[in-house]
Design an enzyme around this catalytic site. Structure first.
Site, PDB file in Angstrom:
ATOM      1  N   GLY A 146      43.257  36.709  40.874  1.00  0.00           N
ATOM      2  CA  GLY A 146      42.183  37.536  41.421  1.00  0.00           C
ATOM      3  C   GLY A 146      42.260  38.962  40.906  1.00  0.00           C
ATOM      4  N   GLU A 171      41.471  28.152  37.105  1.00  0.00           N
ATOM      5  CA  GLU A 171      42.115  27.870  35.817  1.00  0.00           C
ATOM      6  C   GLU A 171      41.808  28.922  34.756  1.00  0.00           C
ATOM      7  OE1 GLU A 171      41.990  24.340  32.401  1.00  0.00           O
ATOM      8  OE2 GLU A 171      40.331  24.685  33.781  1.00  0.00           O
ATOM      9  N   ALA A 217      48.340  36.115  48.651  1.00  0.00           N
ATOM     10  CA  ALA A 217      47.048  36.794  48.569  1.00  0.00           C
ATOM     11  C   ALA A 217      45.888  35.829  48.424  1.00  0.00           C
ATOM     12  CB  ALA A 217      47.055  37.770  47.395  1.00  0.00           C
ATOM     13  N   LYS A 221      37.142  35.692  50.580  1.00  0.00           N
ATOM     14  CA  LYS A 221      36.950  37.042  51.107  1.00  0.00           C
ATOM     15  C   LYS A 221      35.496  37.456  51.285  1.00  0.00           C
ATOM     16  CE  LYS A 221      37.053  39.339  46.589  1.00  0.00           C
ATOM     17  NZ  LYS A 221      37.665  40.387  45.754  1.00  0.00           N
ATOM     18  N   LYS A 263      38.696  43.872  57.855  1.00  0.00           N
ATOM     19  CA  LYS A 263      37.696  43.037  58.539  1.00  0.00           C
ATOM     20  C   LYS A 263      38.328  42.126  59.584  1.00  0.00           C
ATOM     21  CE  LYS A 263      34.414  43.198  54.696  1.00  0.00           C
ATOM     22  NZ  LYS A 263      35.136  44.287  54.010  1.00  0.00           N
ATOM     23  N   ASN A 301      38.039  48.061  51.561  1.00  0.00           N
ATOM     24  CA  ASN A 301      37.426  47.563  50.331  1.00  0.00           C
ATOM     25  C   ASN A 301      38.117  48.173  49.108  1.00  0.00           C
ATOM     26  OD1 ASN A 301      34.712  46.105  51.269  1.00  0.00           O
ATOM     27  ND2 ASN A 301      35.135  47.822  52.607  1.00  0.00           N
ATOM     28  N   VAL A 309      30.986  46.507  45.441  1.00  0.00           N
ATOM     29  CA  VAL A 309      29.701  47.151  45.150  1.00  0.00           C
ATOM     30  C   VAL A 309      29.663  47.825  43.780  1.00  0.00           C
ATOM     31  CG1 VAL A 309      29.110  47.526  47.562  1.00  0.00           C
ATOM     32  CG2 VAL A 309      30.388  49.282  46.338  1.00  0.00           C
TER      33      VAL A 309
END
Length: 473
Positions: A146, A171, A217, A221, A263, A301, A309
């Site tokens: 990620g 992958e 992690a 999300k 969140k 964020n 964003v």
């Protein structure tokens, strides 16, 4: 024929590159602009390139702006991050526009853009404690490919590890990370395609590589997507965390760090609520199994991460707009990817277990203002060149995020930017029993039943702008 109104502008230059400045002046010296002069950091002579007057940055004040009717400060991407931040603050003080050189096709470097949008510098310490704790260790990272997790992997790769085990089900992204590390000369790592929900596969990985520390992690999300798919959020955010944490206990892992989110605080959506349940499960394990140190990092964020964003705004600007914002008053706490990752690594070295670490991210940022700033920094004008469209809050979306839940307080750590959130007591028997029941029954439960069970675990979870609001009545 009506004459076009010309704008009085200043050019921010680099004293070491007069040729570049001359080219800049040639490019913008057209019918729309009157160049009043060139501004340098300290250079101050009577005439500069092409006989334009030159000024030092310190001499530009409100009196100067009014006297010469200055409307814009124009720069190009050649200047450094610190220089751009300096003139950005100057423009804010003087209430004049900061514009990228018109017709310049280059985009603003991400590190510069991040600091300008955050209105603060990145806070990234260089802790020797991290190196001492991780040296000669085998470290496993889940969700390693990620945008945030891959930076965690990069930062870990510079330490003298025995081995870095990178696990992800994506992958292609994992392959890209593998190739990047190879190109950088990193050899003591392995990339494994695996799903953290697959008990057989994950047990095989833990048994084979015997990690000393785990950074968990892997998670879903995106708030609107998870609002439509509670079953998937349950499987990965709660049950995936449960599996990896249970294996960490079974294999006597020294330290386990869970990456969470703001969140999870007083959640209003499925994503945040499932992350809160995962936090609660980790809290239970921390009390029951002292051999493994369980800790949680919770932050807001992250600028530039996948789905955030900034990449969206960049793409919308490239396409000519409009930029889309869900609500004019919506605010968020932001940090950069390197900041977020450094927090995770720092947390892995702190405390005795059971802590929730939060990051001092300064003031929250209004997304609408961030959108306007990005338009300006791209050399365009709002709303003349690019407009901003208000699209309405999405399912489960809050106007304001929080970092601490009701009943929580904070204590300081040795790091001035990292605090510990002290939570209320958790009913361990109820939480573990409920999660075990969800594990056994998840394949037979409807989405409505899943959310109902999660709300029983997290009483403060009140849905907003969602089909699950009826469960709160």
């Amino acid at each position: 024929m009506r004459m076009l109104k010309k704008r009085n502008v200043l050019i921010y230059g680099d004293v070491t590159s007069p040729d570049i400045i001359c080219e800049q002046l040639r490019l913008i010296d057209d019918a729309k602009y009157v160049v009043v002069g060139v501004v340098f950091d300290t250079f101050n002579i009577k005439t500069g390139p092409n006989n334009f007057k030159t000024f030092s940055i310190e001499s530009i004040n409100l009196d100067f702006v009014h006297r010469f009717s200055i409307e814009q400060f124009i720069y190009n991407e050649e200047i450094t991050s610190s220089q751009l931040i300096k003139i950005a603050h100057k423009c804010n003080q003087l209430h004049i526009e900061l514009r990228l050189l018109p017709n310049n096709k280059s985009t603003i470097a991400d590190n510069i853009l991040s600091e300008l949008l955050l209105e603060r510098k990145e806070s990234i310490s260089d802790s020797l404690v991290i190196e001492d704790v991780f040296i000669n260790k085998t470290i496993l990272v889940t969700g390693a490919a990620g945008s945030i997790e891959s930076e965690i992997s990069r930062q870990l790769s510079v330490y003298q590890l025995t081995q870095l085990v990178l696990v992800d089900q994506a992958e292609s992204a994992l392959y890209d990370l593998q190739q990047e590390l190879v190109q950088n000369g990193i050899t003591n790592f392995i990339t494994l395609v695996a799903d953290v929900r697959d008990e057989k596969r994950m047990e095989e990985i833990f048994t084979t590589y015997q990690p000393n520390r785990v950074f968990h992690a892997a998670a879903y999300k995106h708030v609107p997507l998870m609002e439509q798919s509670p079953y998937e959020a349950l499987k990965i955010n709660i049950l995936g965390t449960k599996l990896v944490a249970d294996l960490s206990v079974k294999c006597k892992v020294e330290g386990f760090v869970m990456v969470s989110t703001d969140k999870a605080v007083n959640p209003t959506n499925v994503m945040g609520a499932t992350k809160r349940v995962a936090e609660m499960y980790i809290g239970c394990l921390s009390k029951q199994h002292k051999a493994t140190k369980f800790t949680i990092t919770r932050f807001g964020n992250v600028l530039g991460s996948n789905g955030s964003v900034i990449p969206l705004f960049k793409k919308q600007i490239e396409n000519g707009g409009p930029l889309t914002v869900t609500h004019k008053d919506i605010t968020r706490y932001f940090m950069t990817i390197p900041e977020a990752c450094r927090l995770v690594l720092e947390a892995g070295t702190m405390g005795v277990g059971g802590e929730i670490y939060i990051f001092d991210m300064g003031k929250s940022v209004k997304i609408f203002d961030m959108a306007k700033r990005m338009i300006s920094l791209s050399g365009l004008k709002y709303p003349d060149d690019i407009d901003i469209e208000i699209t309405g809050l999405r399912p489960g979306e809050k106007l304001f995020e929080e970092l601490l839940a009701d009943g929580e307080n904070t204590t300081k750590t040795y790091h001035e930017k990292i605090l510990i959130a002290k939570s209320e007591e958790i009913n361990e028997t109820f939480v573990i029993s409920k999660i075990n029941t969800l594990y056994k029954q998840c394949k037979t439960l409807t989405n409505l039943e899943i959310v109902k069970n999660i709300k029983e675990l997290v009483p403060e979870y009140l849905s907003q702008n969602s089909e699950y609001e009826n469960l709160d009545v």
